[in-house]
Scaffold this motif. Sequence first.
Motif, mmCIF file in Angstrom:
data_model
loop_
_atom_site.group_PDB
_atom_site.id
_atom_site.type_symbol
_atom_site.label_atom_id
_atom_site.label_comp_id
_atom_site.label_asym_id
_atom_site.label_seq_id
_atom_site.Cartn_x
_atom_site.Cartn_y
_atom_site.Cartn_z
ATOM 1 N N LEU A 15 63.452 71.215 21.281
ATOM 2 C CA LEU A 15 63.306 72.081 22.374
ATOM 3 C C LEU A 15 64.160 73.436 22.338
ATOM 4 O O LEU A 15 65.348 73.324 22.141
ATOM 5 C CB LEU A 15 63.421 71.466 23.651
ATOM 6 C CG LEU A 15 62.306 70.416 24.048
ATOM 7 C CD1 LEU A 15 63.223 69.371 25.134
ATOM 8 C CD2 LEU A 15 61.084 70.726 24.340
ATOM 9 N N ARG A 16 63.545 74.631 22.457
ATOM 10 C CA ARG A 16 64.233 75.796 22.332
ATOM 11 C C ARG A 16 64.500 76.389 23.866
ATOM 12 O O ARG A 16 63.711 76.308 24.637
ATOM 13 C CB ARG A 16 63.383 76.956 21.521
ATOM 14 C CG ARG A 16 63.806 78.419 21.281
ATOM 15 C CD ARG A 16 63.128 79.274 20.476
ATOM 16 N NE ARG A 16 62.843 78.577 19.180
ATOM 17 C CZ ARG A 16 63.708 78.682 18.321
ATOM 18 N NH1 ARG A 16 64.746 79.352 18.491
ATOM 19 N NH2 ARG A 16 63.560 78.195 17.112
ATOM 20 N N ILE A 17 65.608 76.979 23.847
ATOM 21 C CA ILE A 17 65.955 77.492 25.398
ATOM 22 C C ILE A 17 65.806 78.917 25.304
ATOM 23 O O ILE A 17 66.441 79.659 24.648
ATOM 24 C CB ILE A 17 67.484 76.973 25.625
ATOM 25 C CG1 ILE A 17 68.028 75.714 25.364
ATOM 26 C CG2 ILE A 17 68.031 77.700 26.991
ATOM 27 C CD1 ILE A 17 69.409 75.216 25.456
ATOM 28 N N VAL A 18 64.586 79.178 26.027
ATOM 29 C CA VAL A 18 64.300 80.528 25.851
ATOM 30 C C VAL A 18 64.566 81.372 27.155
ATOM 31 O O VAL A 18 64.211 82.721 27.222
ATOM 32 C CB VAL A 18 62.736 80.563 25.839
ATOM 33 C CG1 VAL A 18 62.368 79.850 24.517
ATOM 34 C CG2 VAL A 18 61.865 80.011 26.906
ATOM 35 N N ALA A 19 65.370 80.708 27.881
ATOM 36 C CA ALA A 19 65.652 81.630 29.175
ATOM 37 C C ALA A 19 66.852 80.422 29.724
ATOM 38 O O ALA A 19 66.696 79.092 30.216
ATOM 39 C CB ALA A 19 64.763 81.767 30.333
#
Length: 140
Positions: free
Chosen positions: A32-36
């Motif tokens: 999972l990528r933390i985009v905010a």
Amino acid sequence: MATERTLSIIKPDATRRNLTGKINAKFEDAGLRIVAQKRIQLTIAQAGEFYAVHKERPFFGELTEFMASEPVVVQVLEGEGAIAKNREVMGATNPADAAPGTIRAEFAESVGENSVHGSDAPETAAQEIAFFFSGLELVG
Ligand code: IDP
């Protein structure tokens, strides 16, 4: 499976114990990528608005007071099937039932103070992301 976004909250029991980095590592390890991401202090009223779906439940007062008790970290996670994947990484609501290796199994203190929130469906994910973030804050 499609790329999705989901709303995650690192709750006060976890921010208080300085667990943000350890929890974020679990998300990133799962792809999972933390985009905010931002750290905010909710009021009891804002916590009540966010958890409005639970307002008739006996634990509503306890839940909103807890969520406003200290800062939280709100974040948007992105990835393939991100909504279900995040729920998997979080583990069951009650840490006593959470699978080994999940965030709640490792870090949660109780069924109420259970370290993380994650959206449960595409519709709620869209609503919950919009509750905390503007489009400009989402950098995919
Ligand atoms: P979820 O966070 O795993 O989706 P929900 O059933 O949607 O679980 O409940 C929302 C939150 O309300 C939980 O994460 C927890 O913080 C709190 N909560 C749920 N059940 C109880 C309870 O029996 N006592 C106190 N707090 C609870």
